[in-house]
Design an enzyme around this catalytic site. Structure first.
Site, mmCIF file in Angstrom:
data_model
loop_
_atom_site.group_PDB
_atom_site.id
_atom_site.type_symbol
_atom_site.label_atom_id
_atom_site.label_comp_id
_atom_site.label_asym_id
_atom_site.label_seq_id
_atom_site.Cartn_x
_atom_site.Cartn_y
_atom_site.Cartn_z
ATOM 1 C CG HIS A 82 -1.927 1.046 1.285
ATOM 2 N ND1 HIS A 82 -2.085 1.898 2.352
ATOM 3 C CD2 HIS A 82 -2.880 1.400 0.388
ATOM 4 C CE1 HIS A 82 -3.086 2.719 2.127
ATOM 5 N NE2 HIS A 82 -3.576 2.441 0.940
ATOM 6 C CG HIS A 94 -3.524 8.802 -0.701
ATOM 7 N ND1 HIS A 94 -4.221 9.614 0.182
ATOM 8 C CD2 HIS A 94 -4.317 7.728 -0.932
ATOM 9 C CE1 HIS A 94 -5.385 9.052 0.460
ATOM 10 N NE2 HIS A 94 -5.471 7.913 -0.188
ATOM 11 C CD GLU A 114 -2.682 1.437 -3.335
ATOM 12 O OE1 GLU A 114 -3.634 2.163 -3.665
ATOM 13 O OE2 GLU A 114 -1.781 1.813 -2.544
#
Length: 270
Positions: A17, A63, A48
């Site tokens: 992640h 992000h 990811e």
């Protein structure tokens, strides 16, 4: 047939992640080049990450909508040039542009979340020639589809996972037993990437997993950092774990002795 993104790897899949920031690392930010490299070093091929567009039209792996949490700079990513962001990230593990990341990690498989509508078309164009090792996703089905259409226009066909609207149809079909509803929604995706719960409602259930598997669709769960929870979910039938701690997840699910009897243990290969 399954998309190449899924082929040749052990189950369960470990998805890093936003890359992996080791606990003893200093000045390494999530989604940075260093974080992606650390995830690969930890033993996972699945990276990811998230996609935004800078003011000069460069897709970067970032992000948040703005830089405040990661860098202390309050500006939106969309208001910063790639050169400015590169300078800011130079002391935080290095800026990862999507183009550079795809070239720098040729053996990795990318799970890319399109965070901004403005980035969707460019994401699709960039991943087209890497489509065999890219899965495109987004909470917004519109953004996801825009990226897929752009990739296909360039001759690539990435894998994809469901956006929120598609997932809602799958959940309704699974919970009510309306198999045709679930199946029709699942026809357009290769994976469901979901949290264990959302707003107190359990998302990952045996019915959901069964509906997905019946349609040939994998279930990946985010974001799981507790090893006991990882093992429990895999025993339930989950195909992939998205974790902030790729090293822990790999140790628990791939190298750990306690997982030998699980359905997704290393001897079970696609």
């Amino acid at each position: 047939m399954s998309h190449p993104w899924f082929a040749g790897q052990t189950l369960p899949r470990v998805l890093a992640h936003r890359g992996f920031v080791p606990h003893d690392s200093e000045n390494v930010a999530e989604n940075s080049v260093a974080a992606l490299a650390a995830a690969r070093a930890a033993g996972t091929v699945y990276l990811e990450s998230d996609c935004h567009l800078t003011s000069d039209g460069v897709v970067v792996l970032f992000h948040d909508d703005d830089l405040s949490r990661v860098t202390g700079d309050p500006r939106p990513v969309a208001d910063v040039t790639s050169r400015e962001l590169s300078e800011i990230m130079s002391t935080r593990g290095g800026l990862a542009t999507l183009s550079d990341a795809l070239d720098a990690f040729p053996d990795a498989r990318f799970n890319l979340d399109v965070k901004a509508a403005a980035a969707a078309t460019e994401v699709g164009r960039l991943v087209a020639r890497h489509a065999d090792r890219v899965l495109v996703t987004s909470f917004s089905d519109d953004r996801r589809r825009a990226a897929l259409e752009a990739a296909r226009a360039k001759g690539g066909d990435p894998a994809t996972s469901a956006g929120s609207a598609t997932l809602a149809r799958v959940l309704l079909g699974a919970r009510t037993g309306l198999r045709t509803l679930a199946r029709s929604a699942l026809d357009s995706v290769d994976a469901l990437q979901v949290p264990v719960r959302h707003r107190g409602i359990r998302i990952v259930t045996p019915r959901l997993i069964a509906a997905a598997h019946e349609a040939g669709v994998e279930v990946h769960v985010w974001t799981v950092n507790d090893p006991e929870e990882m093992v429990r979910l895999v025993a339930l039938g989950v195909d992939g774990i998205v974790s902030d701690d790729a090293a822990l997840a790999v140790h628990t699910l791939v190298r750990g002795r306690g997982t030998d009897s699980l359905p997704g243990s290393p001897e079970h290969r696609l």
